[in-house]
Design an enzyme around this catalytic site. Sequence first.
Site, PDB file in Angstrom:
ATOM      1  N   LYS A   1      13.446 107.896  59.443  1.00 26.89           N
ATOM      2  CA  LYS A   1      13.080 109.565  59.450  1.00 26.89           C
ATOM      3  C   LYS A   1      14.275 110.122  59.588  1.00 26.89           C
ATOM      4  O   LYS A   1      14.829 110.240  60.550  1.00 26.89           O
ATOM      5  CB  LYS A   1      11.820 109.757  60.124  1.00 26.89           C
ATOM      6  CG  LYS A   1      10.614 109.068  59.753  1.00 26.89           C
ATOM      7  CD  LYS A   1      10.127 109.184  58.331  1.00 26.89           C
ATOM      8  CE  LYS A   1       8.721 109.043  58.045  1.00 26.89           C
ATOM      9  NZ  LYS A   1       8.107 109.085  56.816  1.00 26.89           N
TER      10      LYS A   1
ATOM     11  N   ASP B   1      14.380 107.176  54.821  1.00 29.60           N
ATOM     12  CA  ASP B   1      13.206 108.007  54.256  1.00 29.60           C
ATOM     13  C   ASP B   1      13.540 109.627  54.651  1.00 29.60           C
ATOM     14  O   ASP B   1      13.517 109.958  55.892  1.00 29.60           O
ATOM     15  CB  ASP B   1      11.626 107.685  54.798  1.00 29.60           C
ATOM     16  CG  ASP B   1      10.664 108.592  54.207  1.00 29.60           C
ATOM     17  OD1 ASP B   1      10.992 109.199  53.143  1.00 29.60           O
ATOM     18  OD2 ASP B   1       9.470 108.415  54.528  1.00 29.60           O
TER      19      ASP B   1
ATOM     20  N   GLU C   1      14.589 106.732  50.238  1.00 34.92           N
ATOM     21  CA  GLU C   1      13.432 107.204  49.917  1.00 34.92           C
ATOM     22  C   GLU C   1      13.380 108.585  49.699  1.00 34.92           C
ATOM     23  O   GLU C   1      13.563 109.303  50.597  1.00 34.92           O
ATOM     24  CB  GLU C   1      12.322 106.620  50.831  1.00 34.92           C
ATOM     25  CG  GLU C   1      10.665 106.900  50.433  1.00 34.92           C
ATOM     26  CD  GLU C   1       9.799 106.242  51.414  1.00 34.92           C
ATOM     27  OE1 GLU C   1       8.568 106.781  51.162  1.00 34.92           O
ATOM     28  OE2 GLU C   1      10.310 105.574  52.205  1.00 34.92           O
TER      29      GLU C   1
ATOM     30  N   ASP D   1       8.443 108.653  46.647  1.00 33.78           N
ATOM     31  CA  ASP D   1       7.261 108.655  47.427  1.00 33.78           C
ATOM     32  C   ASP D   1       6.323 109.940  47.218  1.00 33.78           C
ATOM     33  O   ASP D   1       5.573 109.824  46.556  1.00 33.78           O
ATOM     34  CB  ASP D   1       7.598 108.682  48.946  1.00 33.78           C
ATOM     35  CG  ASP D   1       6.284 108.740  49.729  1.00 33.78           C
ATOM     36  OD1 ASP D   1       5.160 108.683  49.337  1.00 33.78           O
ATOM     37  OD2 ASP D   1       6.467 108.739  50.935  1.00 33.78           O
TER      38      ASP D   1
ATOM     39  N   LYS E   1       0.367 105.509  48.125  1.00 35.27           N
ATOM     40  CA  LYS E   1      -0.333 105.729  49.190  1.00 35.27           C
ATOM     41  C   LYS E   1      -1.880 106.174  48.682  1.00 35.27           C
ATOM     42  O   LYS E   1      -1.927 107.001  47.803  1.00 35.27           O
ATOM     43  CB  LYS E   1       0.374 106.884  49.948  1.00 35.27           C
ATOM     44  CG  LYS E   1       1.568 106.598  50.571  1.00 35.27           C
ATOM     45  CD  LYS E   1       2.081 107.736  51.440  1.00 35.27           C
ATOM     46  CE  LYS E   1       3.437 107.480  52.093  1.00 35.27           C
ATOM     47  NZ  LYS E   1       4.242 108.614  52.715  1.00 35.27           N
TER      48      LYS E   1
END
Length: 375
Positions: A163, A191, A218, A243, A267
């Site tokens: 992250k 990400d 991402e 995403d 998701k």
Amino acid sequence: MKISAIHLYAIHLPLHVPFVVSYHSYDYMPSVIVKVETDEGIVGYGEAVADEHVTGESWEGVYQILKNTLAPVVMGKNPMEIEKLHDHMNKTIYGAPTAKAAIDIACFDIMGKKLQQPVYQLIGGRYHDEFPITHVLSIAEPEEMAVEAAAMVEQGYCSFKMKVGTNVSLDVKRIQAVRSKVGEEIAIRVDVNQGWKNSATALTALKQLQDCNLDWVEQPVVADDIDGMVEIKAKSVFPLMIDEGLKGPREMLEIIQKRAADKVNIKLMKCGGIYPAVKLAHQAELAGLECQIGSMVESSIGSAAGFHVAFSKKAITSVELTGPLKFSKDVGNLHYDVPFIRLTDKPGLGVDVNDEMMRELTVFHESVYLKEENV
């Protein structure tokens, strides 16, 4: 078979350590667990984990939508008729995918239990035997992230999702520190969670990372900037995953038409549950796009639902459903063979729910019942 009662539990799932992403730091994960009862005595569980920054839904809002809008419209309906149920929900309220996902997941749990089959057998059958689990590194100082990564390698992990998404120079140092610590053989996925905002900033960062051997990057730009993703994809050496920019079939169509990504992160909380996720996977497969099933950091219930989708589809090549590994207490018993996940053949979601733990973690709860005249 009819839905005869829906019980809502607004819970707080405690984390071992805070979970930090570009836009928020979580000390616990707020979730809504849905328990759906039928007139045949079969019970199914679903889950809604909202994220205001992704779908525009809040924990409190999802709870109220379930209680006042969705529960009344699905009450008395057949949980086996999933296409019709989604049509009813979509005609009743626009959007609200996280709330709809909770109903959808619970209905699939009921279907599996009714037919004595795991959910993956209802949506294509088992394709994958196992998936490696990727360890997620929350945002921290470069050396802290590197030390954590090295410790996880010792435990058997062979891939990391980092992250990032603060300022570019510090993010670059974070990624370089982890790569230096774990060596070249370990997979690193980055990400950004929209944190680099625009294509110019993202390209500046990626230019400095060309020697870091990243699996993919991402969502470096804000969710709606599909054209920004197109520009980055054209000018960067790294594969791109989208995403937050992918919610449903309309975004998927634009991504496909513009060739805006190499991989898509599906998701269940973004698209509305298992049934819409399967549709997205098929849409992506037609375009030759690889898919991942990602996480909103759900409990065993929501995570199991995502795994059932992932295990049933050839086009889904990675998963990042690690919520239960992050919680010090969980309402279910989804089992991980770290660093792998291998689903059982138990019916439905295959998760046993601990009622005592549910009561302990519940902040508030309510029930909606089928009215007598509809029985």
